[in-house]
Design a protein around this motif. Sequence first.
Motif, mmCIF file in Angstrom:
data_model
loop_
_atom_site.group_PDB
_atom_site.id
_atom_site.type_symbol
_atom_site.label_atom_id
_atom_site.label_comp_id
_atom_site.label_asym_id
_atom_site.label_seq_id
_atom_site.Cartn_x
_atom_site.Cartn_y
_atom_site.Cartn_z
ATOM 1 N N ASP A 268 17.378 8.183 -15.933
ATOM 2 C CA ASP A 268 17.605 6.758 -15.720
ATOM 3 C C ASP A 268 18.975 6.496 -15.100
ATOM 4 O O ASP A 268 19.131 5.618 -14.246
ATOM 5 C CB ASP A 268 17.485 6.025 -17.071
ATOM 6 N N ASP A 301 7.628 7.643 -17.620
ATOM 7 C CA ASP A 301 8.498 6.468 -17.580
ATOM 8 C C ASP A 301 7.796 5.307 -18.269
ATOM 9 O O ASP A 301 6.732 5.484 -18.888
ATOM 10 C CB ASP A 301 8.933 6.131 -16.153
ATOM 11 N N GLU A 302 8.357 4.142 -18.181
ATOM 12 C CA GLU A 302 7.794 2.981 -18.887
ATOM 13 C C GLU A 302 6.376 2.669 -18.425
ATOM 14 O O GLU A 302 5.519 2.275 -19.229
ATOM 15 C CB GLU A 302 8.696 1.766 -18.673
ATOM 16 N N ASP A 328 16.223 10.032 -25.089
ATOM 17 C CA ASP A 328 16.259 8.737 -24.405
ATOM 18 C C ASP A 328 17.198 7.769 -25.111
ATOM 19 O O ASP A 328 16.792 7.026 -26.006
ATOM 20 C CB ASP A 328 14.863 8.122 -24.295
ATOM 21 N N THR A 330 18.485 5.249 -23.691
ATOM 22 C CA THR A 330 18.284 3.900 -23.162
ATOM 23 C C THR A 330 17.375 3.069 -24.059
ATOM 24 O O THR A 330 17.436 1.838 -24.043
ATOM 25 C CB THR A 330 17.646 3.941 -21.755
ATOM 26 N N LYS A 332 14.311 2.664 -23.579
ATOM 27 C CA LYS A 332 13.268 2.040 -22.762
ATOM 28 C C LYS A 332 11.877 2.590 -23.063
ATOM 29 O O LYS A 332 10.898 1.831 -23.113
ATOM 30 C CB LYS A 332 13.586 2.229 -21.283
ATOM 31 N N HIS A 335 10.615 1.499 -26.493
ATOM 32 C CA HIS A 335 10.299 0.064 -26.423
ATOM 33 C C HIS A 335 8.950 -0.145 -25.745
ATOM 34 O O HIS A 335 8.136 -0.965 -26.194
ATOM 35 C CB HIS A 335 11.390 -0.691 -25.672
ATOM 36 N N SER A 336 8.691 0.611 -24.676
ATOM 37 C CA SER A 336 7.417 0.481 -23.968
ATOM 38 C C SER A 336 6.261 0.895 -24.876
ATOM 39 O O SER A 336 5.214 0.229 -24.886
ATOM 40 C CB SER A 336 7.434 1.340 -22.700
#
Length: 343
Positions: A268, A301-302, A328, A330, A332, A335-336
Motif C-alpha cells: 500500500d 486487496d480490498e 497489514d 493499514t 484496510k 475492514h473490507s
Amino acid sequence: MDKKYVAAYIRQNGLERMTKEDALKITHLNIAFCKYNDEGKLDSKVKNFHILDKIKEWNPDLKAIISIGGWSNGGYSEAASTEESRKAFAKEAVEFMIKHNLDGLDLDWEYPCCSISGIKSSPNDKENFTLLLKAMRDELNLQGEKDNKYYMLTIAAGADKYYTKFTNMGEAQKYLDYIMLMTYDLRGGFQILSGHHTNLYSPQGDIFTISADEAVKIFVEAGVPAEKLLIGAAFYSRKWDKVPNVNNGYLQVCGTTGAFGPDYTELDREYINKNGYKRYWDDVAKAPYLFNGSSFISYDDEESVKYKCEYVKENNLKGILFWLYDADETGKLLHSISENLEA
C-alpha cells in the motif's frame, strides 16, 4: 443468516499492536505457532499471551486458539503413529491450552503423508491423522466437562487434491468445528510461471487451475459440509522477478520462482500504482496483480477480499481466515472483510 467467522492468524508482533477496533472485527484468533522443540515437547515462540486478557476485554466473544505446526514444523507423524503417542500429544496440547487460558486447538500439520516441508511422514499418516484428531477431540471434551466449557478443534488444510488424497476428510471433519482452507500460496515458491497465488476463481489460460472455488469443491466432494469451510485471504504477496515484458507479466516463464513478496503494509505504501508498478485486475479470477516491466506481484486487496466475502455468503461457508494480521498495518483488508461479510 448465521454470523460468519473471521479467523485471523497472528504472531507476537500482531498481539502487541492489536487494537480494540480490530479485535471487534475478529471472531477467532489463531496464535502462530506452537511446535515440537528438540526435547519433543510443545513450545511456542509467542511470549505475549498475557495481552489476550486485554483483547478479550475488548471482545468477550472472541475465541483465542493456539495453532500447532506450520510449514517445516514436524513431529506430528510420530505423534500420530500409536494410540499411546496420540493420547500423549492430545493431553500435552490441552495442558498447553489451559495454561495459557485459550479456547481451543488448531492443528497445522503440513502435511500428512508428505515430507515436502522437510518433516518426517509415513503412508500410515492418512489413517493416523483422523485418529489423532479423535484423540484431541476426546481430550478436549474431557477438559470441557471439568470446566463446564466447550473447547474448539480446527485444522488448516492445503487447498488442493493432494490434501484430500492424503487424508480421510469425510471422517476427519466429524471431529472438527471447522476447516480452514489455505487458499493462498496456490502458486509461488515452486513455480517459475507468474500468476495468481490467492485467486477466488480459476483464471483463463492458466495450466495451474487451482483456486479458492476449486478448493471448496474438492473438499465438499471429499465429504466436508460447506458450512464447515473457511477460505483464506492473503495479507502478503508473492513476487516473480526477471519477468518478460509480455501480457503485463502475467503467465510468463520468469527468471525466479514466486518468492514471498512485500506484505500489504508495504504494498500500500510503496507498490500499488507507485514507483513504476501498475495495478491490473483479472475479472475472471477476481484477483489483482502488479507489474513494473520486470517484476510481477500477486496479492489480495480490498476488491478481491470483497468478492471472497460474497462467495462465502452465497455458498453458505463458515467464513474467512487470513494470514497474517501482522502484515497489514493499514487495517484496510480487515475492514473490507468485516464490512462485506456483514453486508
